[in-house]
Design an enzyme around this catalytic site. Structure first.
Site, short mmCIF file in Angstrom:
data_model
loop_
_atom_site.label_atom_id
_atom_site.label_comp_id
_atom_site.label_asym_id
_atom_site.label_seq_id
_atom_site.Cartn_x
_atom_site.Cartn_y
_atom_site.Cartn_z
N SER A 85 0.60 -0.90 0.07
CA SER A 85 0.02 -0.10 -0.07
C SER A 85 0.93 1.15 -0.03
CB SER A 85 -0.84 0.18 1.25
OG SER A 85 -1.53 -0.92 1.53
N HIS A 95 -0.76 -2.42 -7.26
CA HIS A 95 -1.75 -2.14 -6.11
C HIS A 95 -3.22 -2.04 -6.29
CE1 HIS A 95 -2.80 1.11 -2.79
NE2 HIS A 95 -2.78 -0.09 -2.26
N GLU A 122 -3.35 0.54 -9.15
CA GLU A 122 -2.25 1.44 -9.24
C GLU A 122 -1.09 1.00 -9.59
OE1 GLU A 122 -1.68 3.62 -5.51
OE2 GLU A 122 -1.73 5.43 -6.31
N ASN A 127 -2.88 6.34 -1.21
CA ASN A 127 -2.82 6.30 0.10
C ASN A 127 -2.22 7.56 0.76
OD1 ASN A 127 -4.31 4.09 1.31
ND2 ASN A 127 -2.72 2.86 0.16
#
Ligand code: NAI
Length: 283
Positions: free
Chosen positions: A119, A140, A152, A190
């Site tokens: 992450s 991701h 991602e 994130n």
């Protein structure tokens, strides 16, 4: 680069979802974890997800069985010896991931791509544990994997263009949408999401509002489908804390300091939905 056999490391929330979507797209999958009980739990989740599709008549029972038959399980990392790609989804911890990548580099065939579902951890640093940094990349997925469209894709400093292209093609085969980003702490997803969750936790910590009120404000006021604290429980509070620590360390800015209440919950074992309690209590 012809990808046919996929290994997924970690059969938790993310790994089981990744194994499921890969098998649904026709890839042959080997799912690895430390213990049989973790593999059983992961396969149980996959089975339940697919059964729901059968019940809704979106898939036949025979199709479900075919998908499940494409997934083998093992506790042995040596299973990497004949795969074309490994997607690692073990815990969000650099030492654990570096260790896994060091072993994979020894075991996996020379052509194999080593991808991580991290992450927030630097892809470049994970790649440095191997002698093939050009074949290491971030892939991701979002939670829950079978539902969420985004992947991602994060290039490390040394990631080769053909490796990026192979992952973009594979993402499309999984019926997902790739978005390319560069390797900076938290990537895009994130870096934007986690400080908002952390700030929501601060509002509870400071007594500004209850978790229910915070979530209600963000749902009804900002049109978020899920409040930030419900989402934090869903992601896992341990994972949220790891990510905030990566942002804090990576940027050195106080605005990324994890809220003490988040630390306290994680220390208490209140990890959210997966442990039965976080900001909310789950049956
Ligand atoms: P989880 O706690 O549900 O599952 C992790 C699994 O990895 C466990 O079954 C554990 O036994 C296994 N594991 C730990 N060390 C291992 C090792 N050395 N070898 C093999 N298996 C090992 O965690 P979750 O949520 O699935 O997260 C996994 C990764 O995905 C983390 O890097 C996390 O940051 C990332 N991620 C998590 C998202 C989320 O919403 N939870 C979203 C996107 C990425």
């Amino acid at each position: 680069m012809d990808i046919q056999k996929v290994m997924v490391i970690g059969a938790g929330q993310m790994g089981s979802g990744i194994a499921q979507v890969c098998a649904m797209a026709g890839f042959s999958v080997v799912l690895q974890d430390l213990k049989d009980e973790f593999l059983d739990r992961g396969m149980g989740v996959i089975n339940k997800n697919l059964q729901r599709q059968v019940d809704k008549e979106r898939m036949t029972a025979a199709e479900k069985e075919e998908i499940i038959a494409r997934i083998q399980t093992t506790t042995d990392i040596q299973a990497a010896k004949d795969v074309d790609i490994v997607i690692e989804a073990a815990v969000e911890n650099m030492e654990v991931k570096s260790n896994i990548f060091r072993q994979l580099d020894e075991i996996a065939p020379a052509h194999a791509i080593l991808a991580t579902n991290t992450s927030s951890l630097p892809i470049t640093e994970i790649a440095a544990a191997t002698k093939r940094p050009e074949k290491v990349i971030g892939m991701h997925f979002m939670n829950p994997v079978p539902v969420m469209k985004l992947v991602e894709i994060i290039r490390g400093l040394a990631t080769a263009d053909e490796v990026y292209q192979a992952i973009e093609d594979m993402t499309k085969k999984l019926n997902k949408v790739p978005v390319e980003v560069n390797d900076f702490p938290g990537f895009v997803s994130n870096r934007v999401l986690m400080p908002m969750i952390n700030e929501a936790i601060y509002t509870v910590y400071e007594g500004v509002a209850t978790p229910e009120a915070v979530d209600e404000v963000m749902k009804l006021g900002m049109n978020h489908p899920m409040g930030p604290l419900t989402l934090a429980d869903f992601i896992g509070l341990d994972t949220c804390l790891y990510i905030m620590e990566v942002l804090h360390e990576g940027f050195g800015d106080d605005k990324y300091r994890p809220c003490p209440l988040l630390r306290k919950y994680v220390k208490a074992g209140w990890l959210g939905r997966k442990s039965g309690r976080g900001f909310y209590v789950y049956e």
